[in-house]
Design a protein around this motif. Sequence first.
Motif, mmCIF file in Angstrom:
data_model
loop_
_atom_site.group_PDB
_atom_site.id
_atom_site.type_symbol
_atom_site.label_atom_id
_atom_site.label_comp_id
_atom_site.label_asym_id
_atom_site.label_seq_id
_atom_site.Cartn_x
_atom_site.Cartn_y
_atom_site.Cartn_z
ATOM 1 N N LEU A 30 50.622 56.294 154.255
ATOM 2 C CA LEU A 30 51.515 56.425 155.416
ATOM 3 C C LEU A 30 52.648 57.406 155.138
ATOM 4 N N GLU A 31 52.984 57.557 153.845
ATOM 5 C CA GLU A 31 54.122 58.412 153.495
ATOM 6 C C GLU A 31 53.865 59.888 153.798
ATOM 7 N N LYS A 32 52.591 60.252 154.004
ATOM 8 C CA LYS A 32 52.316 61.674 154.274
ATOM 9 C C LYS A 32 52.405 62.009 155.768
ATOM 10 N N ARG A 38 59.691 56.104 155.462
ATOM 11 C CA ARG A 38 60.212 55.102 156.400
ATOM 12 C C ARG A 38 59.077 54.274 156.994
ATOM 13 N N ARG A 39 57.955 54.941 157.302
ATOM 14 C CA ARG A 39 56.769 54.223 157.815
ATOM 15 C C ARG A 39 56.247 53.232 156.774
ATOM 16 N N LEU A 40 56.206 53.703 155.543
ATOM 17 C CA LEU A 40 55.719 52.860 154.457
ATOM 18 C C LEU A 40 56.640 51.655 154.271
ATOM 19 N N ALA A 41 57.934 51.907 154.387
ATOM 20 C CA ALA A 41 58.915 50.819 154.263
ATOM 21 C C ALA A 41 58.707 49.772 155.357
ATOM 22 N N ALA A 42 58.460 50.228 156.589
ATOM 23 C CA ALA A 42 58.226 49.295 157.705
ATOM 24 C C ALA A 42 56.951 48.483 157.471
ATOM 25 N N PHE A 43 55.939 49.140 156.917
ATOM 26 C CA PHE A 43 54.666 48.477 156.606
ATOM 27 C C PHE A 43 54.876 47.353 155.591
ATOM 28 N N TYR A 44 55.575 47.660 154.492
ATOM 29 C CA TYR A 44 55.806 46.636 153.461
ATOM 30 C C TYR A 44 56.772 45.558 153.952
ATOM 31 N N ALA A 45 57.771 45.956 154.749
ATOM 32 C CA ALA A 45 58.737 44.980 155.256
ATOM 33 C C ALA A 45 58.060 43.920 156.113
ATOM 34 N N ALA A 46 57.054 44.336 156.906
ATOM 35 C CA ALA A 46 56.326 43.376 157.747
ATOM 36 C C ALA A 46 55.614 42.338 156.887
ATOM 37 N N ARG A 47 55.083 42.764 155.739
ATOM 38 C CA ARG A 47 54.373 41.819 154.847
ATOM 39 C C ARG A 47 55.376 40.915 154.124
ATOM 40 N N ALA A 48 56.553 41.470 153.788
ATOM 41 C CA ALA A 48 57.599 40.639 153.174
ATOM 42 C C ALA A 48 58.069 39.572 154.159
ATOM 43 N N ARG A 49 58.214 39.967 155.419
ATOM 44 C CA ARG A 49 58.637 39.036 156.478
ATOM 45 C C ARG A 49 57.603 37.918 156.638
ATOM 46 N N GLY A 50 56.348 38.229 156.392
ATOM 47 C CA GLY A 50 55.278 37.233 156.497
ATOM 48 C C GLY A 50 55.263 36.234 155.363
ATOM 49 N N GLY A 51 56.037 36.491 154.292
ATOM 50 C CA GLY A 51 56.210 35.469 153.256
ATOM 51 C C GLY A 51 55.392 35.625 151.998
ATOM 52 N N SER A 357 44.476 52.031 157.988
ATOM 53 C CA SER A 357 44.839 51.039 158.983
ATOM 54 C C SER A 357 43.882 49.862 158.783
ATOM 55 N N CYS A 358 43.502 49.185 159.855
ATOM 56 C CA CYS A 358 42.611 48.028 159.733
ATOM 57 C C CYS A 358 41.781 47.897 160.991
ATOM 58 N N LEU A 359 40.478 47.688 160.831
ATOM 59 C CA LEU A 359 39.592 47.546 161.989
ATOM 60 C C LEU A 359 40.025 46.391 162.885
ATOM 61 N N VAL A 360 40.324 45.230 162.281
ATOM 62 C CA VAL A 360 40.667 44.066 163.106
ATOM 63 C C VAL A 360 42.142 44.027 163.481
ATOM 64 N N ASN A 361 42.942 44.902 162.853
ATOM 65 C CA ASN A 361 44.374 44.959 163.164
ATOM 66 C C ASN A 361 44.848 46.412 163.161
ATOM 67 N N PRO A 362 44.572 47.153 164.238
ATOM 68 C CA PRO A 362 44.979 48.562 164.261
ATOM 69 C C PRO A 362 46.487 48.768 164.247
ATOM 70 N N GLY A 365 49.960 49.905 159.705
ATOM 71 C CA GLY A 365 50.305 51.311 159.519
ATOM 72 C C GLY A 365 51.010 51.918 160.717
ATOM 73 N N ARG A 366 51.078 51.154 161.810
ATOM 74 C CA ARG A 366 51.757 51.639 163.023
ATOM 75 C C ARG A 366 52.923 50.711 163.382
ATOM 76 N N GLU A 367 53.507 50.079 162.371
ATOM 77 C CA GLU A 367 54.533 49.060 162.597
ATOM 78 C C GLU A 367 55.725 49.593 163.387
ATOM 79 N N GLU A 368 56.094 50.850 163.147
ATOM 80 C CA GLU A 368 57.279 51.407 163.826
ATOM 81 C C GLU A 368 57.020 51.665 165.305
ATOM 82 N N GLU A 369 55.897 52.327 165.617
ATOM 83 C CA GLU A 369 55.672 52.722 167.015
ATOM 84 C C GLU A 369 54.946 51.660 167.838
ATOM 85 N N TRP A 370 54.329 50.685 167.191
ATOM 86 C CA TRP A 370 53.551 49.685 167.922
ATOM 87 C C TRP A 370 54.235 48.312 167.942
ATOM 88 N N THR A 371 55.511 48.273 168.171
ATOM 89 C CA THR A 371 56.162 46.968 168.330
ATOM 90 C C THR A 371 55.637 46.326 169.615
#
Length: 667
Positions: A30-32, A38-51, A357-362, A365-371
Amino acid sequence: METKRVWEPIRVGGITLNNRIMMGSMHVGLEKLEGGVRRLAAFYAARARGGVGLIVTGGAAVRPEGGMGEQYCSVYRDEHIEPLRVITEAVHQEGGKIALQLFHAGRYAYQEATGLEPVAPSPLQAPINRTRPRALTGEEIELTLQAFADGAVRAQRAGFDAVEIMGSEGYLINQFLSPVTNVRDDEWGGDFERRARFGVEVMRRVREAVGPDYPVIFRMSGLDLIPNSTTMDETLQFARMLQEAGADALNIGIGWHESQVPTIAMMVPRGAYVWVARLVKEAVTIPVIASNRINDVRQAEAILEDRCCDIVSMARPLLADPDIIRKSREGRFDEVNTCIACNQACLDHVFEGKPASCLVNPAAGREEEWTLSPAPVKKRVAVVGAGPAGLEAARVLAERGHQVVLMEKRQQIGGQLNYARQVPGKSEFNETLRYYRTQLGLLGVDIRLGVEAQADALLAEGFDEVVVATGIIPRRPEIPGIDLPHVVSYTQVFEKQVDVGKRVVIIGAGGIACDLSHLLVQNDNISPQTARYLLEYGILSAAEVHRLQQSGRQVRMLRRGRHVGTGLGKTTRWAVLANLKRHGVEMLTQVEYKEITPEGVRIVHDGEERLLPADTVVVAAGGISDNRLYESLKGRLPVHLIGGAKEAGELDAKRAIYEGALIGRLI
């Protein structure tokens, strides 16, 4: 099932993890993209929020020639520290912990990406790289050892809670350890102790650099799955050497990228390699981490209960559902969007140079724009077709507050996922259907089965908008004899509407035909449990059991084009085709069809006319979009076209779910 052990805290070096699930390292790229780290940070932050207890990043290069290019995360210069701090701050804000993976690809590094010649212990070319590496000199080895230590210090300064040294998967440290890739005769190669020296020295230098309390995890190869490579005795000895050199935990990797054995694909049974972690755990006293095909927290609980390991690594399951930990802790297992190990949007994307990304969860990797924001105007929306595109559209629309009616002409949801889940080794698709059934029920979607939607009826019912996800109509190629009674469609076979004979010719050799071939050559009346019983009690030999598991059918796949299995993923196609060959499926390409006769299919192949005998001829030659409803609604009502109805192709669940997720956010 009650889960207890998975929620017990565990100490790794100087930190305590609040549960025993770790998010394993993935190169997501995602960093490229624009927005970069920032995208990568949002991606990891979502997983941290999930516990999740601990996140491990994708590999950060410790040397420029050992990385994946400047666009990716690196840690070989001081100016890399501040961009990396964006990631740690985002994760810490969500209460999470994160480790940076220290990475050097060795002979797996692509010169096209780095602009530099790859290096390795010995100048032996990797089968997955077109560039032959140069052997490292003694001086360069010293520089590389120091680079791992310096990278660890930079990770500390950037705020990472730990580091993981990548010594698995056939990368540089693993290349030094294996006699297959290390044929040196100096102090860095030869006998086992000298081959192990580089990895042990990396561990020792990193420990010295970061101090006694900073957590250092070493990801070591538990099983190379490469002929004549490191033995299990050597692997266990290496584990003990790493503990002595200061490792706080050992993460057990399986297989190399060039291995001819699938290790994380859907066809691999769940938890198939946990036994390797158990052997390592018996050899050391520090925590051991198990990985590979563990996609359910209940499964992780059982593995921990059996004392196979101390921590369970889940990588792709956290792509599929960033909230898998929180949902599981609350006992909401049916609400988890389970990773199906398809590799299509994660590994395949990375190997094609695209972000993962993910087939079952597109949304991955789009955490910032796909709120997922509530709909400003709540509408009554009809979704027609309950295949993957329609299911995801209905789910997202309902979650945003729209009133959704989902119509499906068949008596069950799932569309062509119901075909895929029948194929041996593809039962994980059942999890996707379970997820959608649960979510649509919780969201109050009105599901109408056995209803073929008509334009006038939709207008009369007063829908504000309609989403058409009616899929495809199987294509029937123009071949003389195509209407003979023994010629059937692949849909009829999957829906068990026809009896299939012993000699089968399949017209088509794409992904659908490959799935169909697997289904036809295996005898599903013999379960794995029955097979094990027959073997354990000596009732039948292994060869006899194997024969019993085959249907006895002779299956041939035909294609006008040059390639079999187009539409299959880059990282799984080879395994699928190898499996078909093992089961005796014949694949003929560049075929010219002459006619279908009552006796079989007459073709021209390699300039020679032949008759292929067939009791059943199955047409699996793709499809055409079923957009009839869309055409009849256009101009009369706001209407949207998604999935196969928009663009016919192979069974493309990845595109279908993506389009469903996108339209669900746009209405």
